[in-house]
Scaffold this active site. Structure first.
Site, PDB file in Angstrom:
ATOM      1  N   ARG A 114       0.818  -1.221   0.000  1.00 54.58           N
ATOM      2  CA  ARG A 114       0.000   0.000   0.000  1.00 54.58           C
ATOM      3  C   ARG A 114       0.845   1.262   0.000  1.00 54.58           C
ATOM      4  O   ARG A 114       0.562   2.216  -0.739  1.00 54.58           O
ATOM      5  CB  ARG A 114      -0.936  -0.001   1.216  1.00 54.58           C
ATOM      6  CG  ARG A 114      -1.948   1.140   1.244  1.00 54.58           C
ATOM      7  CD  ARG A 114      -3.004   0.970   0.164  1.00 54.58           C
ATOM      8  NE  ARG A 114      -2.640   1.601  -1.107  1.00 54.58           N
ATOM      9  CZ  ARG A 114      -3.008   1.139  -2.288  1.00 54.58           C
ATOM     10  NH1 ARG A 114      -3.725   0.041  -2.392  1.00 54.58           N
ATOM     11  NH2 ARG A 114      -2.643   1.753  -3.384  1.00 54.58           N
ATOM     12  N   LYS A 149       1.363  25.187  -4.258  1.00 52.17           N
ATOM     13  CA  LYS A 149       0.103  24.589  -3.790  1.00 52.17           C
ATOM     14  C   LYS A 149       0.225  23.065  -3.854  1.00 52.17           C
ATOM     15  O   LYS A 149      -0.406  22.399  -4.661  1.00 52.17           O
ATOM     16  CB  LYS A 149      -1.067  25.098  -4.633  1.00 52.17           C
ATOM     17  CG  LYS A 149      -1.281  26.604  -4.497  1.00 52.17           C
ATOM     18  CD  LYS A 149      -2.363  27.107  -5.434  1.00 52.17           C
ATOM     19  CE  LYS A 149      -2.532  28.616  -5.308  1.00 52.17           C
ATOM     20  NZ  LYS A 149      -3.542  29.146  -6.256  1.00 52.17           N
ATOM     21  N   LYS A 181       3.509  39.828  -3.578  1.00 52.49           N
ATOM     22  CA  LYS A 181       2.076  39.830  -3.815  1.00 52.49           C
ATOM     23  C   LYS A 181       1.417  41.035  -3.134  1.00 52.49           C
ATOM     24  O   LYS A 181       2.099  41.883  -2.558  1.00 52.49           O
ATOM     25  CB  LYS A 181       1.474  38.508  -3.332  1.00 52.49           C
ATOM     26  CG  LYS A 181       2.183  37.280  -3.922  1.00 52.49           C
ATOM     27  CD  LYS A 181       1.544  35.989  -3.508  1.00 52.49           C
ATOM     28  CE  LYS A 181       0.253  35.770  -4.250  1.00 52.49           C
ATOM     29  NZ  LYS A 181      -0.118  34.348  -4.359  1.00 52.49           N
ATOM     30  N   GLU A 210       3.400  40.070  -8.487  1.00 50.92           N
ATOM     31  CA  GLU A 210       2.046  39.767  -8.951  1.00 50.92           C
ATOM     32  C   GLU A 210       1.263  41.072  -9.066  1.00 50.92           C
ATOM     33  O   GLU A 210       1.233  41.864  -8.119  1.00 50.92           O
ATOM     34  CB  GLU A 210       1.352  38.824  -7.974  1.00 50.92           C
ATOM     35  CG  GLU A 210      -0.065  38.449  -8.386  1.00 50.92           C
ATOM     36  CD  GLU A 210      -0.735  37.529  -7.382  1.00 50.92           C
ATOM     37  OE1 GLU A 210      -0.597  36.301  -7.541  1.00 50.92           O
ATOM     38  OE2 GLU A 210      -1.368  38.040  -6.439  1.00 50.92           O
ATOM     39  N   ASP A 231      -2.369  38.344 -12.711  1.00 50.21           N
ATOM     40  CA  ASP A 231      -3.358  37.567 -11.962  1.00 50.21           C
ATOM     41  C   ASP A 231      -4.756  37.817 -12.510  1.00 50.21           C
ATOM     42  O   ASP A 231      -5.275  38.934 -12.430  1.00 50.21           O
ATOM     43  CB  ASP A 231      -3.297  37.928 -10.485  1.00 50.21           C
ATOM     44  CG  ASP A 231      -4.224  37.073  -9.639  1.00 50.21           C
ATOM     45  OD1 ASP A 231      -4.347  35.866  -9.932  1.00 50.21           O
ATOM     46  OD2 ASP A 231      -4.830  37.614  -8.694  1.00 50.21           O
TER      47      ASP A 231
END
Length: 292
Positions: A114, A149, A181, A210, A231
Protein backbone atom coordinates in the site's frame (compact mmCIF):
# COMPACT_ATOMS: atom_id res chain seq x y z
CA UNK A 1 18.29 12.35 -12.24
CA UNK A 2 17.55 12.58 -8.52
CA UNK A 3 19.54 15.15 -6.57
CA UNK A 4 21.15 14.18 -3.27
CA UNK A 5 18.69 16.46 -1.47
CA UNK A 6 15.74 14.69 -3.10
CA UNK A 7 17.17 11.27 -2.28
CA UNK A 8 17.45 12.31 1.36
CA UNK A 9 13.89 13.61 1.30
CA UNK A 10 12.63 10.33 -0.22
CA UNK A 11 14.25 8.36 2.60
CA UNK A 12 12.67 10.56 5.28
CA UNK A 13 9.26 10.54 3.60
CA UNK A 14 9.19 6.76 3.26
CA UNK A 15 10.20 6.33 6.91
CA UNK A 16 7.33 8.60 7.93
CA UNK A 17 4.87 6.80 5.61
CA UNK A 18 5.81 3.33 6.88
CA UNK A 19 5.43 4.48 10.46
CA UNK A 20 1.80 5.36 9.70
CA UNK A 21 1.19 1.64 9.07
CA UNK A 22 3.79 0.10 11.36
CA UNK A 23 3.67 1.96 14.66
CA UNK A 24 5.98 1.31 17.58
CA UNK A 25 3.05 -0.05 19.57
CA UNK A 26 2.81 -2.94 17.10
CA UNK A 27 6.38 -4.16 17.53
CA UNK A 28 7.03 -7.88 17.59
CA UNK A 29 8.14 -8.63 21.17
CA UNK A 30 10.46 -11.41 20.03
CA UNK A 31 12.32 -9.56 17.24
CA UNK A 32 11.58 -5.91 18.11
CA UNK A 33 10.62 -5.43 14.47
CA UNK A 34 7.58 -3.41 13.44
CA UNK A 35 4.96 -5.78 12.08
CA UNK A 36 1.92 -6.09 9.84
CA UNK A 37 -0.54 -8.26 11.77
CA UNK A 38 -2.42 -9.28 8.60
CA UNK A 39 0.80 -10.27 6.83
CA UNK A 40 1.54 -12.49 9.85
CA UNK A 41 -1.15 -14.84 8.50
CA UNK A 42 1.52 -15.89 5.98
CA UNK A 43 4.26 -18.32 7.11
CA UNK A 44 7.36 -16.38 8.07
CA UNK A 45 9.61 -17.96 5.42
CA UNK A 46 7.06 -17.92 2.59
CA UNK A 47 8.36 -16.34 -0.63
CA UNK A 48 6.30 -14.91 -3.47
CA UNK A 49 6.41 -13.15 -6.81
CA UNK A 50 4.04 -10.26 -7.44
CA UNK A 51 3.45 -7.96 -10.40
CA UNK A 52 2.11 -4.40 -10.40
CA UNK A 53 0.12 -3.12 -13.37
CA UNK A 54 -1.45 0.20 -14.26
CA UNK A 55 -5.16 0.11 -14.98
CA UNK A 56 -4.91 3.57 -16.55
CA UNK A 57 -2.95 5.13 -19.38
CA UNK A 58 -0.49 7.43 -17.66
CA UNK A 59 2.97 8.94 -17.25
CA UNK A 60 5.00 6.97 -14.70
CA UNK A 61 6.61 8.65 -11.71
CA UNK A 62 7.75 7.23 -8.38
CA UNK A 63 10.33 4.49 -9.09
CA UNK A 64 12.70 5.67 -6.36
CA UNK A 65 9.88 5.87 -3.80
CA UNK A 66 8.83 2.25 -4.45
CA UNK A 67 12.45 1.10 -4.25
CA UNK A 68 12.93 2.90 -0.95
CA UNK A 69 9.82 1.32 0.61
CA UNK A 70 11.16 -2.19 0.12
CA UNK A 71 14.75 -1.19 0.92
CA UNK A 72 13.62 0.04 4.33
CA UNK A 73 11.45 -3.01 4.96
CA UNK A 74 14.38 -5.25 4.00
CA UNK A 75 16.55 -3.38 6.47
CA UNK A 76 13.99 -4.06 9.19
CA UNK A 77 13.58 -7.75 8.37
CA UNK A 78 17.11 -8.59 7.28
CA UNK A 79 15.71 -10.10 4.08
CA UNK A 80 16.07 -9.11 0.41
CA UNK A 81 13.39 -8.07 -2.03
CA UNK A 82 14.27 -8.10 -5.74
CA UNK A 83 12.51 -5.44 -7.84
CA UNK A 84 12.53 -5.69 -11.63
CA UNK A 85 11.29 -2.55 -13.38
CA UNK A 86 9.88 -2.63 -16.91
CA UNK A 87 9.29 1.14 -17.10
CA UNK A 88 11.07 4.36 -16.15
CA UNK A 89 10.02 7.68 -14.64
CA UNK A 90 8.61 9.95 -17.34
CA UNK A 91 7.57 7.04 -19.57
CA UNK A 92 4.12 6.97 -21.12
CA UNK A 93 2.35 3.64 -20.62
CA UNK A 94 -0.97 2.27 -21.84
CA UNK A 95 -3.62 0.76 -19.59
CA UNK A 96 -2.88 -2.76 -18.30
CA UNK A 97 0.88 -2.34 -18.66
CA UNK A 98 3.03 -4.32 -16.21
CA UNK A 99 5.19 -1.78 -14.40
CA UNK A 100 7.41 -3.94 -12.17
CA UNK A 101 7.80 -7.32 -10.54
CA UNK A 102 8.60 -8.10 -6.90
CA UNK A 103 10.34 -11.26 -5.76
CA UNK A 104 10.90 -11.85 -2.06
CA UNK A 105 9.42 -12.62 1.32
CA UNK A 106 5.62 -12.71 1.06
CA UNK A 107 5.13 -10.80 4.31
CA UNK A 108 7.42 -8.02 3.09
CA UNK A 109 5.61 -7.70 -0.24
CA UNK A 110 2.23 -7.42 1.47
CA UNK A 111 3.47 -5.01 4.11
CA UNK A 112 4.99 -2.62 1.57
CA UNK A 113 2.24 -2.88 -1.06
CA UNK A 114 0.00 0.00 0.00
CA UNK A 115 2.74 2.46 0.88
CA UNK A 116 4.61 1.81 -2.37
CA UNK A 117 1.48 2.07 -4.51
CA UNK A 118 0.29 5.20 -2.72
CA UNK A 119 3.41 7.06 -3.82
CA UNK A 120 3.51 5.59 -7.31
CA UNK A 121 -0.17 6.23 -8.08
CA UNK A 122 -0.13 9.76 -6.66
CA UNK A 123 3.08 10.93 -8.33
CA UNK A 124 2.10 9.29 -11.63
CA UNK A 125 -1.19 11.19 -11.39
CA UNK A 126 0.68 14.49 -11.06
CA UNK A 127 3.02 13.61 -13.93
CA UNK A 128 0.09 12.61 -16.14
CA UNK A 129 -1.97 15.79 -15.70
CA UNK A 130 1.19 17.84 -16.20
CA UNK A 131 1.81 16.04 -19.48
CA UNK A 132 -1.73 16.87 -20.61
CA UNK A 133 -1.15 20.58 -19.95
CA UNK A 134 2.25 20.51 -21.65
CA UNK A 135 0.65 18.99 -24.76
CA UNK A 136 -1.85 21.86 -24.82
CA UNK A 137 1.11 24.26 -25.10
CA UNK A 138 2.89 22.24 -27.78
CA UNK A 139 2.51 24.84 -30.54
CA UNK A 140 3.65 27.76 -28.39
CA UNK A 141 6.86 28.95 -26.71
CA UNK A 142 5.17 29.28 -23.32
CA UNK A 143 6.50 27.13 -20.46
CA UNK A 144 4.24 25.42 -17.93
CA UNK A 145 5.09 26.14 -14.28
CA UNK A 146 3.94 24.50 -11.07
CA UNK A 147 3.22 26.37 -7.81
CA UNK A 148 3.67 25.95 -4.06
CA UNK A 149 0.10 24.59 -3.79
CA UNK A 150 1.38 21.13 -2.96
CA UNK A 151 0.34 18.44 -0.49
CA UNK A 152 2.14 19.19 2.81
CA UNK A 153 5.18 16.97 3.19
CA UNK A 154 5.22 15.97 -0.48
CA UNK A 155 6.46 19.13 -2.16
CA UNK A 156 9.76 17.80 -3.47
CA UNK A 157 8.05 14.61 -4.65
CA UNK A 158 5.30 16.48 -6.50
CA UNK A 159 7.78 18.98 -7.95
CA UNK A 160 9.77 16.04 -9.29
CA UNK A 161 6.57 14.53 -10.73
CA UNK A 162 5.89 17.79 -12.58
CA UNK A 163 9.28 17.54 -14.30
CA UNK A 164 8.53 13.93 -15.26
CA UNK A 165 5.42 15.22 -17.01
CA UNK A 166 7.40 17.86 -18.91
CA UNK A 167 6.61 20.86 -16.71
CA UNK A 168 9.00 23.32 -15.09
CA UNK A 169 9.42 23.94 -11.37
CA UNK A 170 8.65 27.45 -10.16
CA UNK A 171 9.75 28.28 -6.62
CA UNK A 172 10.66 25.29 -4.49
CA UNK A 173 10.00 27.29 -1.32
CA UNK A 174 10.17 30.75 0.20
CA UNK A 175 13.95 30.86 -0.04
CA UNK A 176 14.90 30.61 -3.71
CA UNK A 177 13.05 33.53 -5.34
CA UNK A 178 10.87 36.53 -4.51
CA UNK A 179 7.16 36.53 -5.26
CA UNK A 180 5.85 39.92 -4.19
CA UNK A 181 2.08 39.83 -3.82
CA UNK A 182 -0.68 42.23 -2.75
CA UNK A 183 -0.02 41.99 0.99
CA UNK A 184 3.75 42.38 0.55
CA UNK A 185 3.15 45.52 -1.51
CA UNK A 186 0.76 46.95 1.07
CA UNK A 187 3.22 46.28 3.90
CA UNK A 188 6.17 47.78 2.00
CA UNK A 189 4.30 50.88 0.81
CA UNK A 190 4.31 50.36 -2.96
CA UNK A 191 5.66 48.14 -5.74
CA UNK A 192 8.81 50.17 -6.31
CA UNK A 193 9.82 50.03 -2.63
CA UNK A 194 9.17 46.30 -2.49
CA UNK A 195 11.23 45.52 -5.60
CA UNK A 196 14.07 47.88 -4.61
CA UNK A 197 14.34 46.32 -1.15
CA UNK A 198 14.24 42.80 -2.58
CA UNK A 199 17.13 43.52 -4.96
CA UNK A 200 19.13 45.14 -2.16
CA UNK A 201 18.58 42.23 0.24
CA UNK A 202 19.24 39.41 -2.24
CA UNK A 203 20.65 40.70 -5.54
CA UNK A 204 21.21 37.13 -6.77
CA UNK A 205 17.54 36.13 -6.50
CA UNK A 206 14.83 36.47 -9.14
CA UNK A 207 12.23 39.11 -8.26
CA UNK A 208 8.67 38.45 -9.39
CA UNK A 209 5.70 40.74 -8.76
CA UNK A 210 2.05 39.77 -8.95
CA UNK A 211 -0.14 42.51 -10.44
CA UNK A 212 -3.89 42.89 -10.86
CA UNK A 213 -4.08 45.75 -13.36
CA UNK A 214 -2.22 47.33 -16.26
CA UNK A 215 -1.34 50.26 -14.00
CA UNK A 216 0.36 47.92 -11.51
CA UNK A 217 2.07 46.21 -14.44
CA UNK A 218 3.64 49.53 -15.50
CA UNK A 219 4.82 50.11 -11.93
CA UNK A 220 6.42 46.67 -11.78
CA UNK A 221 8.16 47.16 -15.13
CA UNK A 222 9.52 50.56 -14.07
CA UNK A 223 10.67 49.11 -10.74
CA UNK A 224 12.81 46.54 -12.55
CA UNK A 225 10.95 43.31 -11.73
CA UNK A 226 12.40 40.26 -13.50
CA UNK A 227 9.06 38.49 -13.89
CA UNK A 228 5.54 39.88 -13.62
CA UNK A 229 2.62 37.61 -12.82
CA UNK A 230 -0.66 38.68 -14.39
CA UNK A 231 -3.36 37.57 -11.96
CA UNK A 232 -6.74 36.83 -13.59
CA UNK A 233 -6.08 39.09 -16.59
CA UNK A 234 -8.43 38.82 -19.58
CA UNK A 235 -6.95 37.81 -22.95
CA UNK A 236 -7.27 41.40 -24.15
CA UNK A 237 -5.40 42.71 -21.10
CA UNK A 238 -2.69 40.09 -21.58
CA UNK A 239 -2.12 41.23 -25.16
CA UNK A 240 -1.68 44.80 -23.89
CA UNK A 241 0.63 43.59 -21.14
CA UNK A 242 2.87 41.77 -23.64
CA UNK A 243 3.32 45.04 -25.54
CA UNK A 244 4.01 47.07 -22.38
CA UNK A 245 6.56 44.59 -20.97
CA UNK A 246 8.29 43.62 -24.24
CA UNK A 247 12.03 43.24 -23.59
CA UNK A 248 11.74 44.63 -20.06
CA UNK A 249 10.33 41.74 -18.04
CA UNK A 250 9.07 38.21 -18.55
CA UNK A 251 5.36 37.61 -18.08
CA UNK A 252 3.57 34.83 -16.24
CA UNK A 253 -0.17 34.22 -16.33
CA UNK A 254 -1.96 32.59 -13.41
CA UNK A 255 -5.49 32.04 -12.18
CA UNK A 256 -8.27 29.76 -13.44
CA UNK A 257 -6.12 28.08 -16.09
CA UNK A 258 -7.80 25.09 -17.76
CA UNK A 259 -6.87 22.75 -20.59
CA UNK A 260 -9.54 24.40 -22.71
CA UNK A 261 -8.23 27.96 -22.27
CA UNK A 262 -4.50 27.35 -21.89
CA UNK A 263 -3.47 27.72 -25.53
CA UNK A 264 -5.36 31.00 -25.98
CA UNK A 265 -3.42 32.61 -23.13
CA UNK A 266 -0.15 31.21 -24.44
CA UNK A 267 -0.75 32.50 -27.97
CA UNK A 268 -1.06 36.00 -26.54
CA UNK A 269 2.71 35.84 -26.08
CA UNK A 270 3.36 35.23 -22.36
CA UNK A 271 6.52 33.44 -21.23
CA UNK A 272 5.01 31.28 -18.50
CA UNK A 273 1.68 29.87 -17.35
CA UNK A 274 1.46 28.59 -13.78
CA UNK A 275 -1.16 26.03 -12.80
CA UNK A 276 -1.85 25.13 -9.17
CA UNK A 277 -4.12 22.27 -10.24
CA UNK A 278 -1.09 20.20 -11.27
CA UNK A 279 -0.36 19.43 -7.64
CA UNK A 280 -3.43 20.37 -5.61
CA UNK A 281 -6.14 18.64 -7.68
CA UNK A 282 -4.71 15.16 -7.42
CA UNK A 283 -6.24 12.29 -9.38
CA UNK A 284 -4.30 9.14 -8.60
CA UNK A 285 -3.60 6.51 -11.24
CA UNK A 286 -5.32 3.14 -10.70
CA UNK A 287 -2.70 0.49 -9.89
CA UNK A 288 -3.03 -3.15 -8.91
CA UNK A 289 -0.65 -5.70 -7.36
CA UNK A 290 -1.25 -9.42 -7.84
CA UNK A 291 0.64 -12.46 -6.56
CA UNK A 292 1.53 -14.97 -9.26
Amino acid sequence: MLSNALKDDISKTITWALQEDLTASAQDSTTNNMIDITAELIPVNETAIATVISRDECIICGVAWVNEVFAQLDQISGLTTKITWFVNDGQHVKANTTLFELNGNARTLLTGERTALNFLQSLSGTATITSDYVKALADTTTKLLDTRKTIPGLRSAQKYAVTCGGGVNHRIGLFDAFLIKENHIAACGDINKAVTTAKQNHPDKTVEVEVESLNELSQAVNAGADIIMLDNFSTEMIIQAVTLAAGKAKLEVSGNMTLATLANYAKAGVDFISVGALTKHLHAVDLSMRFK
